[in-house]
Motif scaffolding. Structure first.
Motif, PDB file in Angstrom:
ATOM      1  N   ASP A 138      49.101  54.274  47.692  1.00  0.00           N
ATOM      2  CA  ASP A 138      49.939  53.273  48.349  1.00  0.00           C
ATOM      3  C   ASP A 138      51.188  53.949  48.907  1.00  0.00           C
ATOM      4  O   ASP A 138      52.001  54.486  48.143  1.00  0.00           O
ATOM      5  CB  ASP A 138      50.331  52.197  47.327  1.00  0.00           C
ATOM      6  CG  ASP A 138      51.009  50.996  47.975  1.00  0.00           C
ATOM      7  OD1 ASP A 138      51.486  51.128  49.114  1.00  0.00           O
ATOM      8  OD2 ASP A 138      51.056  49.940  47.327  1.00  0.00           O
ATOM      9  N   GLN A 169      61.826  44.145  34.634  1.00  0.00           N
ATOM     10  CA  GLN A 169      61.611  43.203  35.728  1.00  0.00           C
ATOM     11  C   GLN A 169      62.767  42.212  35.841  1.00  0.00           C
ATOM     12  O   GLN A 169      63.236  41.901  36.942  1.00  0.00           O
ATOM     13  CB  GLN A 169      60.297  42.427  35.522  1.00  0.00           C
ATOM     14  CG  GLN A 169      59.062  43.300  35.623  1.00  0.00           C
ATOM     15  CD  GLN A 169      58.579  43.772  34.271  1.00  0.00           C
ATOM     16  OE1 GLN A 169      59.359  44.158  33.410  1.00  0.00           O
ATOM     17  NE2 GLN A 169      57.267  43.737  34.078  1.00  0.00           N
ATOM     18  N   SER A 222      46.309  50.981  45.290  1.00  0.00           N
ATOM     19  CA  SER A 222      47.563  50.303  45.612  1.00  0.00           C
ATOM     20  C   SER A 222      48.381  50.052  44.349  1.00  0.00           C
ATOM     21  O   SER A 222      47.867  50.122  43.218  1.00  0.00           O
ATOM     22  CB  SER A 222      47.292  48.972  46.309  1.00  0.00           C
ATOM     23  OG  SER A 222      46.683  48.070  45.419  1.00  0.00           O
ATOM     24  N   THR A 223      49.647  49.724  44.541  1.00  0.00           N
ATOM     25  CA  THR A 223      50.513  49.365  43.425  1.00  0.00           C
ATOM     26  C   THR A 223      49.958  48.157  42.680  1.00  0.00           C
ATOM     27  O   THR A 223      50.042  48.080  41.453  1.00  0.00           O
ATOM     28  CB  THR A 223      51.932  49.054  43.938  1.00  0.00           C
ATOM     29  OG1 THR A 223      52.404  50.154  44.723  1.00  0.00           O
ATOM     30  CG2 THR A 223      52.894  48.808  42.785  1.00  0.00           C
ATOM     31  N   GLU A 224      49.378  47.235  43.444  1.00  0.00           N
ATOM     32  CA  GLU A 224      48.835  46.015  42.835  1.00  0.00           C
ATOM     33  C   GLU A 224      47.737  46.329  41.828  1.00  0.00           C
ATOM     34  O   GLU A 224      47.627  45.676  40.780  1.00  0.00           O
ATOM     35  CB  GLU A 224      48.295  45.094  43.931  1.00  0.00           C
ATOM     36  CG  GLU A 224      47.914  43.702  43.449  1.00  0.00           C
ATOM     37  CD  GLU A 224      49.098  42.921  42.916  1.00  0.00           C
ATOM     38  OE1 GLU A 224      48.880  42.033  42.070  1.00  0.00           O
ATOM     39  OE2 GLU A 224      50.247  43.199  43.322  1.00  0.00           O
ATOM     40  N   TRP A 225      46.917  47.353  42.106  1.00  0.00           N
ATOM     41  CA  TRP A 225      45.867  47.732  41.165  1.00  0.00           C
ATOM     42  C   TRP A 225      46.452  48.219  39.845  1.00  0.00           C
ATOM     43  O   TRP A 225      45.886  47.958  38.769  1.00  0.00           O
ATOM     44  CB  TRP A 225      44.976  48.813  41.778  1.00  0.00           C
ATOM     45  CG  TRP A 225      43.960  48.281  42.740  1.00  0.00           C
ATOM     46  CD1 TRP A 225      43.948  48.435  44.097  1.00  0.00           C
ATOM     47  CD2 TRP A 225      42.808  47.493  42.424  1.00  0.00           C
ATOM     48  NE1 TRP A 225      42.874  47.792  44.650  1.00  0.00           N
ATOM     49  CE2 TRP A 225      42.151  47.199  43.651  1.00  0.00           C
ATOM     50  CE3 TRP A 225      42.273  46.996  41.231  1.00  0.00           C
ATOM     51  CZ2 TRP A 225      40.992  46.448  43.701  1.00  0.00           C
ATOM     52  CZ3 TRP A 225      41.109  46.230  41.297  1.00  0.00           C
ATOM     53  CH2 TRP A 225      40.482  45.975  42.515  1.00  0.00           C
ATOM     54  N   TYR A 271      49.279  47.244  38.507  1.00  0.00           N
ATOM     55  CA  TYR A 271      49.735  46.059  37.770  1.00  0.00           C
ATOM     56  C   TYR A 271      48.555  45.299  37.165  1.00  0.00           C
ATOM     57  O   TYR A 271      48.655  44.751  36.053  1.00  0.00           O
ATOM     58  CB  TYR A 271      50.538  45.141  38.685  1.00  0.00           C
ATOM     59  CG  TYR A 271      51.933  45.638  38.971  1.00  0.00           C
ATOM     60  CD1 TYR A 271      52.852  45.827  37.944  1.00  0.00           C
ATOM     61  CD2 TYR A 271      52.334  45.934  40.273  1.00  0.00           C
ATOM     62  CE1 TYR A 271      54.136  46.287  38.201  1.00  0.00           C
ATOM     63  CE2 TYR A 271      53.612  46.396  40.545  1.00  0.00           C
ATOM     64  CZ  TYR A 271      54.506  46.566  39.498  1.00  0.00           C
ATOM     65  OH  TYR A 271      55.765  47.026  39.758  1.00  0.00           O
ATOM     66  N   ILE A 272      47.450  45.244  37.876  1.00  0.00           N
ATOM     67  CA  ILE A 272      46.268  44.550  37.364  1.00  0.00           C
ATOM     68  C   ILE A 272      45.728  45.248  36.114  1.00  0.00           C
ATOM     69  O   ILE A 272      45.369  44.592  35.124  1.00  0.00           O
ATOM     70  CB  ILE A 272      45.186  44.465  38.456  1.00  0.00           C
ATOM     71  CG1 ILE A 272      45.629  43.479  39.549  1.00  0.00           C
ATOM     72  CG2 ILE A 272      43.842  44.041  37.862  1.00  0.00           C
ATOM     73  CD1 ILE A 272      44.705  43.436  40.750  1.00  0.00           C
ATOM     74  N   THR A 299      56.372  31.459  38.355  1.00  0.00           N
ATOM     75  CA  THR A 299      56.607  32.691  37.597  1.00  0.00           C
ATOM     76  C   THR A 299      57.904  32.577  36.808  1.00  0.00           C
ATOM     77  O   THR A 299      57.983  32.984  35.639  1.00  0.00           O
ATOM     78  CB  THR A 299      56.675  33.902  38.546  1.00  0.00           C
ATOM     79  OG1 THR A 299      55.451  34.017  39.260  1.00  0.00           O
ATOM     80  CG2 THR A 299      56.929  35.188  37.770  1.00  0.00           C
ATOM     81  N   LYS A 332      51.194  38.393  42.291  1.00  0.00           N
ATOM     82  CA  LYS A 332      51.238  38.434  43.755  1.00  0.00           C
ATOM     83  C   LYS A 332      50.873  37.095  44.379  1.00  0.00           C
ATOM     84  O   LYS A 332      51.288  36.791  45.506  1.00  0.00           O
ATOM     85  CB  LYS A 332      50.288  39.525  44.265  1.00  0.00           C
ATOM     86  CG  LYS A 332      50.471  39.856  45.744  1.00  0.00           C
ATOM     87  CD  LYS A 332      49.641  41.056  46.136  1.00  0.00           C
ATOM     88  CE  LYS A 332      49.873  41.423  47.604  1.00  0.00           C
ATOM     89  NZ  LYS A 332      49.094  42.623  48.000  1.00  0.00           N
TER      90      LYS A 332
END
Length: 317
Positions: free
Chosen positions: A127, A177, A4-7, A9-10, A57, A50
């Motif tokens: 993803d 961002q 996934s995209t989240e991975w 970023y992690i 943030t 997330k």
């Protein structure tokens, strides 16, 4: 989905975290504490963005801005290989040095095109919301592993070199961002409606040329402010392209969209806000004039913008 995209970023957050640790322990950096804190906060936003409420943030981003504003961000020392050692390695590896860099675009294209619908069991491999970004992240990981095998480097070297590049980029690392957020805010605030109202009052409604002129120049200017043509497009499209060029004059929407982005890219060439294109190369090349890249690009940008205005006018007329 499996990747996934989240991975992605992690993984970026993990790299950034170790970079901050090296910065904290860099005794040669007189600003090691605020500099390390800057990259640590950035790592936290990548790792836990997330689940962290947007308000907090935002507070972290303001803290990063304060660190930069008060001169807390400074490059460190890296104890890298000397010039003779680097030259020796370059001769030993030859053109194989380019392999990791070539792998990134090649694998990104192949992954985003060939693996987008691949499933393992009932789960998609990439993803589906952003397969290109995921493919890019995977390609970068493969390129890093390839570089480690070629140079026979330890994992620590990867983090140290990542830190060197991260600190070369400096504060500009958070610009993408922040500018994307700015574009969303402008759209939500109804800036496009305001622009449309100004156009109605200032420019003759039946003057195709002046509407095209203001639209293209506006795309370039908003891109210079936001640093990204994608962020400028919703504002200018809502304010000028849709109500005037498309609905009133019947212009082809696809042509207008393509040419408007082209006009926006002209602004990208002329602004330090487009950090990835202008400030980062100057930093990585260690140019004395950080705006040198922009100065060289301005004549080309203005000529291209003029050509874009004429072409759009001929297509709409």
């Amino acid at each position: 989905m499996i990747i996934s995209t989240e991975w992605i970023y992690i993984i970026m957050g993990i790299v950034c975290f170790f970079c901050s640790v090296y910065t904290f322990f860099d005794q040669a950096n007189s600003r090691r504490i605020p500099s390390g804190l800057f990259y640590l906060i950035y790592a936290v936003t990548l790792l836990f963005g997330k689940v962290i409420p947007p308000f907090y943030t935002g507070l972290m981003v303001l803290a990063m801005v304060a660190i930069v504003a008060f001169g807390g961000l400074q490059k460190g020392s890296y104890n890298g290989a000397g010039a003779d050692e680097r030259e020796k390695s370059r001769k030993r590896l030859g053109n194989r040095l380019f392999l990791p860099a070539i792998l990134i675009p090649v694998l990104t294209v192949l992954g985003s095109k060939l693996l987008v619908n691949v499933k393992i069991g009932s789960r998609l491999l990439l993803d589906p919301s952003n397969p290109t970004l995921v493919a890019l992240g995977v390609a970068c990981i493969i390129a890093i592993l390839t570089a480690m095998m070629l140079t026979k480097s330890r994992p620590q070297t990867t983090f140290k070199e990542s830190r060197r590049l991260l600190e070369a980029i400096g504060w500009a690392v958070v610009l993408p961002q922040m500018l994307a957020t700015l574009g969303t805010i402008f759209t939500k605030a109804g800036v496009g409606t305001v622009v449309s109202g100004l156009i109605t009052k200032v420019i003759p409604e039946n003057s195709v040329f002046w509407i095209v002129f203001v639209f293209c120049v506006g795309m370039a200017l908003f891109t210079m402010i936001m640093g990204n043509a994608f962020a400028a497009f919703p504002v200018m499209a809502a304010g000028i392209a849709i109500p005037f060029l498309i609905e009133r004059f019947g212009a082809n929407a696809d042509q207008i969209a393509a040419l408007s982005m082209f006009a926006g890219y002209c602004g990208t060439l002329m602004t330090p806000m487009a950090a990835n294109f202008n400030i980062v190369p100057a930093a990585l090349l260690d140019l004395k004039d950080k705006n040198h890249v922009i100065r060289v690009q301005v004549p080309t940008a203005l000529l291209t913008l003029a050509f874009n205005i004429v072409l759009m006018y001929l297509l709409v007329k």
